[in-house]
Design an enzyme around this catalytic site. Structure first.
Site, PDB file in Angstrom:
ATOM      1  N   LYS A   1       1.958  -0.647   6.922  1.00 26.84           N
ATOM      2  CA  LYS A   1       1.304   0.376   5.420  1.00 26.84           C
ATOM      3  C   LYS A   1       0.304  -0.709   4.491  1.00 26.84           C
ATOM      4  CE  LYS A   1       4.800   2.699   5.163  1.00 26.84           C
ATOM      5  NZ  LYS A   1       5.350   1.891   6.160  1.00 26.84           N
TER       6      LYS A   1
ATOM      7  N   TYR B   1      19.382   6.314   8.079  1.00 24.47           N
ATOM      8  CA  TYR B   1      18.612   5.357   7.605  1.00 24.47           C
ATOM      9  C   TYR B   1      19.098   4.468   7.203  1.00 24.47           C
ATOM     10  CZ  TYR B   1      13.955   3.685   5.012  1.00 24.47           C
ATOM     11  OH  TYR B   1      13.585   2.560   4.989  1.00 24.47           O
TER      12      TYR B   1
ATOM     13  N   TYR C   1      12.830   0.209  11.543  1.00 19.73           N
ATOM     14  CA  TYR C   1      12.130   0.494  12.087  1.00 19.73           C
ATOM     15  C   TYR C   1      11.883   0.251  13.553  1.00 19.73           C
ATOM     16  CZ  TYR C   1      10.925   2.726   7.601  1.00 19.73           C
ATOM     17  OH  TYR C   1      10.794   3.205   6.339  1.00 19.73           O
TER      18      TYR C   1
HETATM   19  C1  LIG Z   1       6.671   3.094   7.067  1.00 21.07           C
HETATM   20  C2  LIG Z   1       7.163   1.544   7.896  1.00 21.07           C
HETATM   21  C3  LIG Z   1       7.764   2.814   9.347  1.00 21.07           C
HETATM   22  C4  LIG Z   1       6.848   4.271   9.449  1.00 21.07           C
HETATM   23  O1  LIG Z   1       5.667   4.676   9.175  1.00 21.07           O
HETATM   24  P1  LIG Z   1       5.379   6.368   8.687  1.00 21.07           P
HETATM   25  O2  LIG Z   1       4.601   5.917   8.692  1.00 21.07           O
HETATM   26  O3  LIG Z   1       6.815   6.239   7.622  1.00 21.07           O
HETATM   27  O4  LIG Z   1       6.577   7.290   9.416  1.00 21.07           O
HETATM   28  C5  LIG Z   1       7.568   2.418  10.624  1.00 21.07           C
HETATM   29  N1  LIG Z   1       7.436   0.623  10.963  1.00 21.07           N
HETATM   30  C6  LIG Z   1       7.756   0.096   9.582  1.00 21.07           C
HETATM   31  C7  LIG Z   1       7.782  -1.439  10.069  1.00 21.07           C
HETATM   32  C8  LIG Z   1       7.388   0.405   8.601  1.00 21.07           C
HETATM   33  O5  LIG Z   1       7.604   0.809   6.793  1.00 21.07           O
END
Ligand SMILES: *Cc1c(COP(=O)(O)O)cnc(C)c1O
Length: 333
Positions: free
Chosen positions: A49, A263, A289
């Site tokens: 992010k 999720y 993720y």
């Molecule tokens: C938000 C996030 C993702 C996914 O990215 P997107 O742009 O939302 O698809 C992947 N890994 C981590 C650790 C995240 O925080």
């Protein structure tokens, strides 16, 4: 692509390293595995992010905002990185957190990212699963405006065309690193959720005709809606860059077979992947993720989808601080 004309804060520790994973490569016995370390972006334990926020917060400042509003799940890494950058710039930060997993464990509700959100002084409000999050943010922003504040609303995951520019930048950075190292990348594997990361990468590689395919491993939605969401956003991102039509639909590929029960709900594959990468490479993945994305990569290597002689790069999108919210999920070693 007209990337340089967009205002951008320079906060990412970039370029993030591109490193080999020799012990994991050997363990799996397939393609040569590399890792692009976007867990090392430098903002409050890092993560993907940060690159998006460089563009989004620059836009907020240009708009004269004194407050940022965003949303995510309870253990949102996006919320934590937004809270950190708001603190750094002296902006107020309001986070609306959706109880998306229903997990009741104390570590999930109070440790990991939640602990850090509070530490950065963000205002947290929790809403039930299924809440219309965009509407909740709009209502909060209206209330803040009534109070004389100047709020800037950032969509979940920072995933709009402006945020996705962060991953256009990353795509160009990685293509240059590979070029300098003489490394032909056969595929880049990344987790895909709110879609901005994959959309930005695809828009960047397509716009630059880099010839680097991207495989997104889904963490929430099924394949068809996930690919559609990524494609729409990639197209809009290319358009923003003056490269409308640059993204081919077939360049957007997601595999959503590794979500499990939902999720943020742990899977056996995630536990195995997090443990295996920790013990072979000394690298921490996250439970929501990158752990599930790596579980997908490991399984696809075992099934022979990638083979010896190929170079596979895993984009580490960060989030390991979330492990502290999932202590309950890991077996005592
Ligand atoms: C938000 C996030 C993702 C996914 O990215 P997107 O742009 O939302 O698809 C992947 N890994 C981590 C650790 C995240 O925080």
């Amino acid at each position: 692509m007209k990337l340089a004309r967009f205002p951008r804060l320079r906060i990412t520790h970039a370029p993030t390293p591109l490193e080999p994973m020799p012990r994991l490569t050997q363990l799996l016995g397939g393609p040569t595995l590399w890792i692009k370390r976007d867990d090392c972006t430098g903002l409050a334990t890092g993560g993907n992010k940060t690159r998006k926020l460089e563009y989004l917060i620059a836009d907020a400042l240009a708009a004269g905002a004194d407050t940022v509003v965003t949303q995510g799940a309870t253990q949102s890494n996006h919320a934590r990185q937004t809270a950190a950058i708001a603190a750094k710039l002296g902006l107020s930060c309001h986070l609306i957190l959706e109880d998306r997993t229903g997990l009741r464990h104390d570590d999930y509700r109070n440790s990991g990212n939640v602990l850090l959100d509070r530490l950065f002084g963000a205002q947290l409000s929790e809403v039930p699963v299924g809440t219309d999050m965009d509407q909740a943010m709009a209502l909060l922003a209206a209330r803040l405006r009534d109070d004389g504040r100047r709020p800037y609303v950032i969509p979940g995951g920072g995933s709009n065309p402006l945020g996705a520019l962060g991953y256009v930048t990353c795509a160009l950075e990685l293509a240059e690193q590979a070029n300098n190292a003489g490394l032909a990348i056969d595929v880049l594997v990344t987790a895909t959720g709110s879609a901005g990361t994959q959309a930005g990468l695809v828009a960047g590689f397509e716009g630059a005709r880099a010839g680097i395919p991207v495989l997104g491993i889904g963490v929430r939605a099924p394949k068809a809606p996930q690919e559609e969401k990524v494609f729409q956003l990639a197209e809009q991102t290319a358009e923003l860059l003056g490269a409308a039509g640059a993204v081919r639909r077939e360049a957007v590929v997601a595999n959503c077979d590794y979500v499990g029960a939902g999720y943020g709900v742990p899977t056996e594959g995630m536990i195995e992947a997090v443990t295996m990468v920790a013990r072979s490479e000394g690298i921490l993945l996250d439970p929501v993720y990158s752990g599930k994305a790596m579980a997908g990569l490991i399984d696809l290597v075992r099934k022979g989808q990638f083979h010896s002689g190929q170079n596979v790069v895993f984009l580490h999108t960060g989030g390991a601080v979330g492990l502290h919210g999932y202590v309950h999920a890991f077996p005592a070693a």
